[in-house]
Enzyme design. Structure first.
Site, PDB file in Angstrom:
ATOM      1  N   ALA A  63       0.849  -1.190   0.000  1.00  0.00           N
ATOM      2  CA  ALA A  63       0.000   0.000   0.000  1.00  0.00           C
ATOM      3  C   ALA A  63       0.887   1.244   0.000  1.00  0.00           C
ATOM      4  O   ALA A  63       2.020   1.209   0.472  1.00  0.00           O
ATOM      5  CB  ALA A  63      -0.886  -0.002   1.237  1.00  0.00           C
ATOM      6  N   GLY A 104       0.884  -5.198   0.939  1.00  0.00           N
ATOM      7  CA  GLY A 104      -0.115  -5.335  -0.120  1.00  0.00           C
ATOM      8  C   GLY A 104       0.448  -6.042  -1.339  1.00  0.00           C
ATOM      9  O   GLY A 104      -0.287  -6.709  -2.078  1.00  0.00           O
ATOM     10  N   GLU A 107       0.159  -9.585  -0.564  1.00  0.00           N
ATOM     11  CA  GLU A 107      -1.267  -9.946  -0.626  1.00  0.00           C
ATOM     12  C   GLU A 107      -1.757 -10.032  -2.072  1.00  0.00           C
ATOM     13  O   GLU A 107      -2.602 -10.857  -2.399  1.00  0.00           O
ATOM     14  CB  GLU A 107      -2.096  -8.924   0.153  1.00  0.00           C
ATOM     15  CG  GLU A 107      -1.890  -9.026   1.661  1.00  0.00           C
ATOM     16  CD  GLU A 107      -2.672  -7.971   2.413  1.00  0.00           C
ATOM     17  OE1 GLU A 107      -2.357  -6.784   2.236  1.00  0.00           O
ATOM     18  OE2 GLU A 107      -3.615  -8.323   3.149  1.00  0.00           O
ATOM     19  N   GLU A 127       3.098  -5.350   8.073  1.00  0.00           N
ATOM     20  CA  GLU A 127       2.113  -4.410   8.627  1.00  0.00           C
ATOM     21  C   GLU A 127       2.234  -4.223  10.135  1.00  0.00           C
ATOM     22  O   GLU A 127       2.018  -3.124  10.651  1.00  0.00           O
ATOM     23  CB  GLU A 127       0.684  -4.860   8.278  1.00  0.00           C
ATOM     24  CG  GLU A 127       0.294  -4.660   6.821  1.00  0.00           C
ATOM     25  CD  GLU A 127       0.787  -5.770   5.894  1.00  0.00           C
ATOM     26  OE1 GLU A 127       1.558  -6.638   6.336  1.00  0.00           O
ATOM     27  OE2 GLU A 127       0.403  -5.755   4.709  1.00  0.00           O
TER      28      GLU A 127
END
Ligand code: NAD
Length: 702
Positions: A63, A104, A107, A127
Site C-alpha cells: 500500500a 499489499g 497480498e 504491517e
C-alpha cells in the site's frame, strides 16, 4: 495504456507489468490501472491466462503509506476489493514475483492463482511494524495457502522470507533460478495451463484444523509474548488467523477488516507510523545537500577493546570491512578479541551464521598496540575510558599518525566533543559516533555533530550507519547528547522517588507496565551503578544534573561496592539471573532521606509515571528548543531504538503529542507546587513546551 501499469500480450498470455517506481506502491492510480488491465485481459477471448509482474527490482512494496488517512486510500477500487476481483477471475492469474513483495504486494501475489518467484525475491507482511495487520485478505489467504504456523510467523513478525523459504513453506508454487529468463519461464508456464481446473481460488480452500497441533494458537502466543508485550497488532493478527480456521473465507475477510480498522484507529498505529517516517526524516540534515560527496570507508580502526570496542568492531566485520583494534597492551587485546570470537561462536551455535562465516569475519579483524599501524585508516572510532584527559591524549596521538581526510570519531557518552576535537589540528574531521551496549546488537547510532564537524563527515557517517545496519539520529554537542541528557532528569526522578518512599520494584513495575523494556533501577543495575559514579567523580563540575539527594543514593551504593548485577547487588540482590528485592536498600533510602530532609510517604503509581516519563518530555522540549535536536522525531528515534521506550507509544515526544502537551504542563506545575523547593528547582515546564501547549500545538509542529 496507463504508464503506471503496462499491458502487453504474448500469444495467449496477458502480461500486466506494474511500472510505478520506486516501489510499485499500490496507490489509487496503480489500483485503477491494474483493474483496467485485468478487465482488458478478461474481455479478450484470445487470452487464456494472465501474468502479473513488475518492471524494476521490486515486485511491489505494498500500500502507498503516503495515502494513509487521505480520501485516496479509500477510493475505488480499494485493495481488498481489487484482490477479491482478481481471485474471482475465471482465467488463471500467475504472480511472477521478480523481487521484493511486501505487505499489499505480498497480498496481491496471494490473491493470484499461482505464485512463481525469482530466486532473489523476498516476501513479507510487515504491517505489524506499522501497528496494523494485513487488511487486504493476507490473514485469510496466507494460512489457507501456506498453513497456520507459517502465517502466524510471517504476520506477527513482519519479517520477510527468502524465495527459498517461501517455496519450502508453500507460500509460492515454484522458483526460477537466477540464470533463467524469468518472465519467459513464467509465461511459458502460463501457456501450459488449461482453463479447466487451473483456477485455484482461496475462497474454496479450507484449513484442516484436525491436522493442527493442540493449542497451536496459545502456544504461539506464549512463544512471542516477550517480544510483543503491549503491542495490539500481533494479537489482532493471531485472532484473524484463528478466524481463518473457523469461518468461511468471506466471513474471515469481514473479521479481518474489523480488526484492521481497530488497529488503524489505535494510538499504537499512529505512533508506529510516525516512527517509520521519523526514521526516514532523521537521515536528513537541514542545510546540507544530501548529494554532498562522501568519503570512502574501507579500513576502520577502533581504539579500546573493552565492552564497547569489541561490539563496535563486530558491526564493521559483519559488513565485510577490515577492522583493526588498538589497545594499551597485548593482554587487553587478547581479552577483547576473545570476547568478539566468543560472540561469533555463540551465534554459530545458535545457527545464526555458519562456521565459515565466523572465520571470514575473524579474518578481517586485526589488532595492534602501535598507533603507527593506523596511518592508512579511513575511520577511527575511539572507545577508551570516559575521561577527558585520556580521550584528548588518544585524539592527539591519532592526529599525529592518521592520513589527511581520515574521520576521527569518539564513542563518548557524555563528554564535550568540541573539547575532544580541540586536541587535534583537524576538528572538522572529528565527530561523535555513540553506539549503545551491546554495540553489535543495539540498533541506534547517535551521531554527534561538533561545532566544526565538516558536512561531508556528517553525510559519510549517515551513509555508514546504513552500511552497518544502524538507525542514525543526529545530536548537537551538549552534555550527554540527546539520549543521556534526557535520561538524566528521568533517572534523577526515578531514584528520588525511592528516596521519598517508593521501592525500586514499584518504580520498575510502573515503567515496565508503561511499556519500557526495563525500569530505571534495573537498567542502572545492568549498566553498572559505578559508571555514573566515576563520571561524576571525574567531571563533577560539568555533570548535568546536580541534585545531591539523588546522587547520594547512587554514591552510597557505590561506596558499598554494590555496583549492580556485576557484583551481585545493587538496587536488587542477584542470584544468577534471578533478582529479588533487598530491604537494605529501603533502609538506606530512609536514612539518606532523613539526612537530606526528605519526608518519606506512600507514592502512587501515577505519580511515579508522571514524574519520570514527563521528565523525558520536558528535557526533550529543552533539547529541541536549544537546537541540540533538529526534530522531535529524532528524540523519539533515540528513545525507541536505544533506551527501550515502547515503539507502540512512538517515543516520549509522540506520547506527549498524543496525550496533549497541556496535560504534561499541568502535571509539571502540580509537582512544582507540591514538592516545594525541589519542585521549584526541577519541575518548571520548558519554555517551548509551555508555549506549544498554550497555542494548542504539538511537538510535530516545531
Ligand atoms: P571499558 O572500560 O570496557 O573499555 C575501555 C578500553 O579502553 C579498555 O580495554 C582499555 O584498556 C582501553 N584503553 C584505555 N585507555 C586507552 C588508551 N589510551 N589507548 C588505547 N586503549 C585504551 O569501557 P567501555 O564500557 O567500553 O566504554 C568505552 C567508551 O564507550 C566510554 O567513552 C563510554 O562512555 C562509552 N560508552 C559505553 C557504554 C557502555 O554501556 N559501556 C555505552 C555507550 C558508550
Amino acid at each position: 495504456m496507463n504508464t503506471v501499469v503496462n499491458y502487453e500480450t504474448n500469444d495467449t498470455i496477458a502480461i500486466i507489468t506494474l511500472n510505478s517506481p520506486p516501489v510499485n506502491g499500490l496507490g489509487h492510480p496503480v489500483r485503477q490501472a491494474i483493474q483496467q488491465a485485468f478487465k482488458q485481459a478478461l474481455a479478450d477471448d484470445a487470452i487464456k491466462a494472465m501474468v502479473i509482474t513488475s518492471s524494476g527490482k521490486i515486485f511491489c512494496g505494498g500500500a502507498d503509506v503516503r495515502e494513509f488517512g487521505s480520501p485516496l486510500a479509500t477510493a475505488d477500487p480499494i485493495l481488498p476489493e481489487l484482490f477479491n476481483q482478481l481471485e474471482a477471475s475465471p482465467k488463471p492469474i500467475i504472480a511472477a514475483i521478480n523481487g521484493l513483495a511486501l505487505g499489499g504486494g505480498c497480498e496481491l501475489a496471494l490473491a493470484c492463482d499461482y505464485r512463481i518467484a525469482h530466486a532473489s525475491a523476498k516476501m513479507g507482511l510487515p504491517e505489524v511494524k506499522l501497528g496494523l495487520i494485513p487488511g487486504a485478505g493476507g490473514t485469510q489467504r496466507l494460512p489457507r495457502v501456506a498453513g497456520v504456523e507459517t502465517a502466524l510467523q510471517m504476520i506477527t513478525s513482519g519479517e520477510p522470507i527468502s524465495a527459498e523459504q517461501a517455496l519450502a513453506n508453500g507460500v509460492i508454487d515454484s522458483l526460477v533460478d537466477k540464470d533463467s529468463d524469468f518472465l519467459q519461464t513464467v509465461t511459458d508456464y502460463g501457456k501450459t495451463l488449461g482453463m479447466e481446473g487451473a483456477v485455484k481460488s482461496c475462497a474454496n480452500l479450507s484449513i484442516d484444523t484436525q491436522a493442527l497441533p493442540d493449542n497451536v494458537f496459545d502456544d504461539f502466543r506464549k512463544s512471542i509474548a516477550r517480544k510483543t508485550r503491549g503491542f495490539l497488532a500481533p494479537e489482532c493478527a493471531i485472532k484473524a488467523v484463528e478466524a481463518a480456521c473457523r469461518t468461511p473465507f468471506n466471513e474471515g475477510l469481514l473479521f479481518e477488516k474489523e480488526l484492521f480498522i481497530q488497529c488503524l484507529n489505535s494510538p499504537q498505529a499512529r505512533a508506529q507510523q510516525y516512527l517509520f517516517f521519523a526514521a526516514g526524516a532523521a537521515t536528513k540534515v537541514p542545510g546540507i545537500d544530501p548529494k554532498t560527496p562522501i568519503r570512502q570507508i574501507k579500513q576502520v580502526a577502533i581504539i579500546g577493546s573493552g565492552t564497547m570496542g569489541g561490539g563496535i568492531a563486530m558491526n564493521f566485520l559483519n559488513a565485510g570491512i577490515e577492522t583493526t583494534i588498538l589497545d594499551l597492551n597485548a593482554e587487553a587485546l587478547t581479552r577483547g578479541l576473545g570476547v568478539v570470537r566468543k560472540n561469533y561462536d555463540f551465534s554459530a551455535k545458535r545457527g545464526r551464521m555458519t562456521e565459515a562465516q565466523v572465520e571470514e569475519r575473524m579474518a578481517l579483524l586485526k589488532s595492534t598496540t602501535d598507533y603507527s599501524d593506523l596511518a592508512d585508516m579511513d575511520l577511527v572510532i575511539e572507545a577508551v575510558f570516559e575521561k577527558m584527559e585520556v580521550k584528548k591524549a588518544v585524539f592527539s596521538a591519532l592526529d599525529k599518525v592518521c592520513k589527511p581526510g581520515a574521520i576521527l570519531a569518539s564513542n563518548t557518552s557524555t563528554l564535550d566533543l568540541d573539547e575532544i576535537a580541540s586536541a587535534t589540528s583537524r576538528p572538522s574531521d572529528v565527530i561523535g559516533l555513540h553506539f549503545f551496549s551491546p554495540a553489535n546488537v543495539m540498533k541506534l547510532l547517535e551521531i554527534v555533530r561538533g561545532e566544526k564537524t565538516a558536512d561531508d563527515v556528517l553525510v559519510t557517517t549517515l551513509k555508514l550507519a546504513k552500511t552497518i545496519r544502524k538507525i542514525p539520529a543526529i545530536s548537537g554537542n551538549c552534555w550527554g547528547f540527546i539520549g543521556n541528557r534526557i535520561l538524566e532528569p528521568y533517572a534523577r526522578e526515578a531514584v528520588r522517588l525511592i528516596l521519598e518512599g517508593a521501592s525500586p520494584a514499584q518504580v520498575d513495575k510502573v515503567l515496565t507496565d508503561f511499556g519500557l523494556a526495563m525500569g530505571l533501577p534495573s537498567m542502572i543495575d545492568l549498566a553498572g551503578i559505578d559508571i555514573g559514579y566515576w563520571v561524576r567523580q571525574a567531571e563533577a563540575d560539568k555533570y548535568y544534573s546536580q541534585d545531591p539527594a539523588y546522587q547520594a543514593v547512587c554514591d552510597k551504593l557505590c561506596e558499598l561496592k554494590r555496583y549492580g548485577q556485576k557484583t551481585g547487588r545493587g538496587f536488587y540482590i542477584y542470584e544468577g539471573r534471578d533478582k529479588k528485592e533487598d530491604p537494605e536498600v529501603m533502609e538506606l533510602a530512609a536514612e539518606l532521606a532523613k539526612q537530606h530532609g526528605v519526608t518519606q510517604r506512600d507514592i502512587s503509581d501515577q505519580e511515579i509515571l508522571e514524574r519520570t516519563i514527563y521528565m523525558l518530555i520536558n528535557e526533550g522540549a529543552q533539547v529541541l528548543e536549544e537546537g541540540v535536536s533538529y526534530r522531535s522525531g529524532d528524540i523519539d528515534i533515540v528513545y525507541c531504538n536505544g533506551y527501550g521506550f515502547p515503539a507502540y507509544r512512538g517515543g516520549p515526544m509522540q506520547y506527549a503529542d498524543e496525550i496533549g502537551l497541556q496535560t504534561v504542563v499541568d502535571s509539571l506545575e502540580k509537582y512544582r507546587e507540591s514538592l516545594g523547593e525541589y519542585g521549584e528547582q526541577w519541575f518548571k515546564p520548558a519554555p517551548l513546551l509551555k508555549k506549544l501547549a498554550s497555542e494548542g500545538k504539538s511537538f510535530k509542529d516545531v
